[in-house]
Design a protein around this motif. Structure first.
Motif, PDB file in Angstrom:
ATOM      1  N   ARG A   3       0.830  -1.215   0.000  1.00 30.36           N
ATOM      2  CA  ARG A   3       0.000   0.000   0.000  1.00 30.36           C
ATOM      3  C   ARG A   3       0.868   1.270   0.000  1.00 30.36           C
ATOM      4  O   ARG A   3       0.493   2.273  -0.586  1.00 30.36           O
ATOM      5  CB  ARG A   3      -0.935   0.009   1.199  1.00 30.36           C
ATOM      6  N   ARG A   4       2.001   1.201   0.686  1.00 28.24           N
ATOM      7  CA  ARG A   4       2.880   2.368   0.743  1.00 28.24           C
ATOM      8  C   ARG A   4       3.574   2.591  -0.603  1.00 28.24           C
ATOM      9  O   ARG A   4       3.696   3.727  -1.066  1.00 28.24           O
ATOM     10  CB  ARG A   4       3.929   2.171   1.843  1.00 28.24           C
ATOM     11  N   PRO A  26       0.185   3.494  -3.590  1.00 29.38           N
ATOM     12  CA  PRO A  26      -1.012   4.023  -2.908  1.00 29.38           C
ATOM     13  C   PRO A  26      -2.235   4.036  -3.796  1.00 29.38           C
ATOM     14  O   PRO A  26      -2.191   4.045  -4.977  1.00 29.38           O
ATOM     15  CB  PRO A  26      -0.606   5.444  -2.536  1.00 29.38           C
TER      16      PRO A  26
END
Length: 136
Positions: free
Chosen positions: A132-133, A136
């Motif tokens: 997710r980082r 995004p």
């Protein structure tokens, strides 16, 4: 060195434990120095200790080595940090395997099962956080 994040730290913890744990728990009279163990059993114990160290080194290199942190490095890091724990869980499925030697109570599950399951869960969370980082 790449930037620290929660996911990288979690993967680092499980990787370091996979590399150091076998030496902490197996370099003693109950395992590698056990006079009752035949040499071939000691060979497999030594192989497992070395495998944990090698997988740890691979994971740590993927996490903290030079270069851009991306999906491919995350995949290598999470896989290397998880293989030791996954094989530890599957080991109890083989015939004649117990989690401890006599005189300790033998069973097909022991603390190793819970540690391995927890490490895999932590690695799963870490991989999701990092994915997710990164994307995004």
């Amino acid at each position: 060195m790449t930037k620290a994040s929660l996911g990288k730290v979690l993967l680092t913890v499980t990787a370091v434990y996979a590399g150091a744990g076998p030496f902490v728990f197996d370099w003693n009279r109950t395992h590698i120095h056990n006079p009752d163990w035949p040499p071939h059993a000691k060979f497999h114990n030594a192989q497992t200790m070395s495998l944990g160290a090698a997988l740890s080194a691979a994971a740590l290199t993927a996490i903290w080595g030079n270069g851009r942190w991306n999906r491919n490095r995350l995949t290598v890091a999470a896989t290397a940090a998880s293989l030791y724990w996954g094989t530890q869980l599957t080991a109890s499925a083989y015939p004649g395997v117990a989690m401890a030697d006599p005189p300790a109570k033998t069973s097909r599950q022991g603390p190793q099962t819970y540690v391995a399951a927890a490490a895999l869960a932590v690695n799963g969370v870490a991989a999701i956080l990092e994915h997710r980082r990164i994307h995004p």
